[in-house]
Design a protein around this motif. Structure first.
Motif, mmCIF file in Angstrom:
data_model
loop_
_atom_site.group_PDB
_atom_site.id
_atom_site.type_symbol
_atom_site.label_atom_id
_atom_site.label_comp_id
_atom_site.label_asym_id
_atom_site.label_seq_id
_atom_site.Cartn_x
_atom_site.Cartn_y
_atom_site.Cartn_z
ATOM 1 N N ASP A 166 0.875 -1.178 0.000
ATOM 2 C CA ASP A 166 0.000 0.000 0.000
ATOM 3 C C ASP A 166 0.909 1.224 0.000
ATOM 4 N N LYS A 167 1.067 1.843 -1.176
ATOM 5 C CA LYS A 167 2.035 2.935 -1.294
ATOM 6 C C LYS A 167 1.736 4.113 -0.378
ATOM 7 N N PRO A 168 0.480 4.603 -0.298
ATOM 8 C CA PRO A 168 0.243 5.726 0.620
ATOM 9 C C PRO A 168 0.601 5.406 2.065
ATOM 10 N N ALA A 169 0.198 4.222 2.553
ATOM 11 C CA ALA A 169 0.511 3.844 3.934
ATOM 12 C C ALA A 169 2.009 3.690 4.125
ATOM 13 N N SER A 170 2.666 3.050 3.151
ATOM 14 C CA SER A 170 4.110 2.857 3.234
ATOM 15 C C SER A 170 4.851 4.187 3.248
ATOM 16 N N SER A 171 4.425 5.118 2.406
ATOM 17 C CA SER A 171 5.077 6.421 2.335
ATOM 18 C C SER A 171 4.907 7.202 3.631
ATOM 19 N N MET A 172 3.685 7.178 4.182
ATOM 20 C CA MET A 172 3.435 7.881 5.432
ATOM 21 C C MET A 172 4.258 7.281 6.569
ATOM 22 N N ALA A 173 4.296 5.954 6.624
ATOM 23 C CA ALA A 173 5.062 5.290 7.673
ATOM 24 C C ALA A 173 6.545 5.613 7.557
ATOM 25 N N HIS A 174 7.050 5.630 6.321
ATOM 26 C CA HIS A 174 8.471 5.946 6.148
ATOM 27 C C HIS A 174 8.775 7.366 6.608
ATOM 28 N N SER A 175 7.905 8.311 6.297
ATOM 29 C CA SER A 175 8.140 9.688 6.733
ATOM 30 C C SER A 175 8.209 9.773 8.255
ATOM 31 N N ARG A 176 7.339 9.027 8.922
ATOM 32 C CA ARG A 176 7.369 9.027 10.383
ATOM 33 C C ARG A 176 8.623 8.345 10.920
ATOM 34 N N ALA A 177 9.018 7.244 10.272
ATOM 35 C CA ALA A 177 10.215 6.533 10.705
ATOM 36 C C ALA A 177 11.463 7.394 10.501
ATOM 37 N N ILE A 178 11.568 8.025 9.340
ATOM 38 C CA ILE A 178 12.761 8.825 9.064
ATOM 39 C C ILE A 178 12.815 10.035 9.986
ATOM 40 N N ALA A 179 11.649 10.568 10.373
ATOM 41 C CA ALA A 179 11.617 11.681 11.325
ATOM 42 C C ALA A 179 12.198 11.243 12.665
ATOM 43 N N LEU A 180 11.865 10.033 13.096
ATOM 44 C CA LEU A 180 12.416 9.514 14.348
ATOM 45 C C LEU A 180 13.916 9.308 14.238
ATOM 46 N N PHE A 181 14.358 8.658 13.166
ATOM 47 C CA PHE A 181 15.790 8.423 12.996
ATOM 48 C C PHE A 181 16.569 9.736 12.926
ATOM 49 N N ARG A 182 16.043 10.718 12.201
ATOM 50 C CA ARG A 182 16.734 12.006 12.100
ATOM 51 C C ARG A 182 16.829 12.672 13.476
ATOM 52 N N ARG A 183 15.728 12.645 14.222
ATOM 53 C CA ARG A 183 15.710 13.305 15.528
ATOM 54 C C ARG A 183 16.701 12.672 16.496
ATOM 55 N N VAL A 184 16.749 11.347 16.503
ATOM 56 C CA VAL A 184 17.589 10.643 17.469
ATOM 57 C C VAL A 184 19.042 10.553 17.014
ATOM 58 N N MET A 185 19.251 10.325 15.709
ATOM 59 C CA MET A 185 20.597 9.977 15.235
ATOM 60 C C MET A 185 21.173 10.924 14.192
ATOM 61 N N GLY A 186 20.326 11.769 13.576
ATOM 62 C CA GLY A 186 20.806 12.469 12.404
ATOM 63 C C GLY A 186 20.830 11.488 11.239
ATOM 64 N N PRO A 187 21.539 11.787 10.146
ATOM 65 C CA PRO A 187 22.180 13.068 9.861
ATOM 66 C C PRO A 187 21.142 14.140 9.538
ATOM 67 N N HIS A 188 21.552 15.383 9.734
ATOM 68 C CA HIS A 188 20.653 16.503 9.510
ATOM 69 C C HIS A 188 21.087 17.268 8.264
ATOM 70 N N TYR A 189 20.127 17.536 7.399
ATOM 71 C CA TYR A 189 20.403 18.238 6.141
ATOM 72 C C TYR A 189 19.582 19.528 6.085
ATOM 73 N N ASP A 190 20.134 20.523 5.428
ATOM 74 C CA ASP A 190 19.431 21.784 5.224
ATOM 75 C C ASP A 190 18.556 21.650 3.979
ATOM 76 N N LEU A 191 17.373 21.067 4.155
ATOM 77 C CA LEU A 191 16.503 20.799 3.024
ATOM 78 C C LEU A 191 16.045 22.086 2.349
ATOM 79 N N SER A 192 15.872 23.130 3.124
ATOM 80 C CA SER A 192 15.449 24.409 2.557
ATOM 81 C C SER A 192 16.487 24.925 1.572
ATOM 82 N N ALA A 193 17.755 24.888 1.955
ATOM 83 C CA ALA A 193 18.824 25.363 1.074
ATOM 84 C C ALA A 193 18.969 24.471 -0.152
ATOM 85 N N LEU A 194 18.787 23.155 0.031
ATOM 86 C CA LEU A 194 18.888 22.228 -1.091
ATOM 87 C C LEU A 194 17.778 22.490 -2.112
#
Length: 412
Positions: A211-239
């Protein structure tokens, strides 16, 4: 992208793990925990995916004590064999092997910083146990089975935990989900998400339940957790700003493509224009976008929202229709009309590269402004939509003929 490495077991012997490295060669670590089908193409793909996100990802072979190198698909015969492995699976021993994998990853020269874990199906349950029984820094579990029977371990969890479950998953019906939520209520950083209409296996691309919508939403939540706890952090606005600079200022297609992943895509939703994959998208940019925008094209920022893996830009898109604009008005000859429209760009990243763009605007407003759509007796507006975006005090409900009827009626 990956290679097989040897991991030393705590009780002697060794087992294999599939290791994928990020483009820059180093980053925080993620242990990817397999389904009952072994370290198959789907699990290796997850490792490659997280390597694109900037992580050193390894998937240990957790069936090695029964049969090394299990690599099954999702056909009927493979399911039967997979359940045979599950019946003989030693869960505590697997957790010990996961702990050994975490230790091996921490000592790997490419792993810089913390280590997280993510698992699917069998691996989803193991991710929960990994949070409780090892020194992992965070854990994410997808559609784990039997977690409700292991809630005594919740008191041992001291790291952030995320669980993703499908609404239609027969292994985790609503009463089981509530039991899990209740069992984790005292865990400070535990999150449980349920995806409407999604079934068991909703994030496995090779399965019918994908289920692509569910998978995409779950990945966004997972990556948010990984970024918050471990990084790496990127300047998405500048990119994103750099990408737009190459698109609209220098009009440099190779430079534009250099800001994107190897296989990106762009979808202009109202006209279904864009491209999928490097070759197709480069062709689109070169011949139908970058060099076909009017000379006076102007983007006026209105708001920007930055998430862990995406940027949402709200803007005014302004131009004079003095050239054929293939991506917005394909086949429409220049009218010389000036156009202003609200436009929203949802830009998703993998690591420090753009992965995809979803672009939205009101095509009816564009057609009204260039004279191809008569707004009389239609609920559409022209440049007024752009004006009201900037000035909210302009009249509302001007297209509602019944608006006057409620003038003296009290709201209930």
């Amino acid at each position: 992208m990956g290679t097989m490495i040897d991991i030393q077991a705590a009780d002697g012997g060794s087992f294999k793990g599939y290791l994928a490295l990020p483009e820059k060669g180093s980053g925080p670590g993620i242990v990817v925990l397999q389904e009952i089908f072994g370290v198959n193409a789907n699990i290796r793909g997850v490792c490659d995916y997280y390597a694109e996100e900037g992580y050193v990802a390894v998937a240990p072979d957790l069936f090695w004590r029964m049969e090394p190198g299990v690599d099954l698909g999702y056909g009927e015969a493979d399911f039967k064999k997979a359940f045979g492995f599950l019946e003989r699976f030693d869960q505590p021993q697997a957790v010990a092997d996961i702990a050994a994998t975490i230790a091996a990853l921490r000592s790997h020269p490419a792993c810089k910083g913390k280590v997280g874990a993510i698992g699917f199906c069998l691996g989803g349950t193991l991710a929960y146990l990994t949070a409780a029984k090892t020194d992992v820094d965070c854990a994410v579990g997808y559609y784990g089975v039997g977690i409700e029977q292991l809630l005594d371990a919740a008191k041992e969890i001291s790291c952030p935990l995320q669980l993703h479950l499908g609404e239609l998953d027969k292994y985790t019906p609503p009463e089981v989900v509530e039991k899990i939520r209740d069992g984790l209520k005292d865990v400070p950083e535990a999150e449980v998400y349920v995806y409407p209409g999604a079934d068991h296996g909703f994030s496995a691309k090779g399965r019918a339940q994908y289920d692509k919508p569910a998978s995409s939403m779950a990945h966004s939540r997972a990556i948010a957790l990984f970024r918050r706890v471990m990084g790496p952090h990127y300047d998405l606005s500048a990119l994103w700003d750099m990408h737009c600079y190459y698109e609209f200022a220098t009009r440099d297609v190779p430079a534009t493509m250099s800001t994107m992943v190897a296989e990106p895509y762009v979808n202009h939703i109202p006209t279904m224009t864009g491209g999928v994959g490097q070759k197709h998208l480069a062709r689109f940019y070169q011949h139908h976008f970058v060099n076909s925008n009017p000379a006076d094209t102007k983007l006026i920022p209105v708001s920007r929202t930055i998430g862990a893996d995406r940027v949402v830009d709200e803007m005014l898109f302004c131009f004079t229709h003095d050239t054929e604009i293939d991506w917005m008005l394909p086949g429409v000859k220049p009218t010389g009309k000036y156009v202003e429209i609200p436009l929203v760009a949802i830009v998703c990243f993998r690591g420090d590269k753009l992965y995809h763009e979803h672009i939205y605007w009101d095509q009816a407003s564009v057609l009204v402004q260039i004279g191809l759509l008569d707004p009389a007796n239609l609920p559409v507006a022209g440049q007024e939509t752009a004006k009201k975006l900037i000035d909210e005090t302009l009249p509302s409900n001007t297209l509602m003929k019944r608006w006057a009827e409620s003038e003296n009626q009290a709201a209930e």
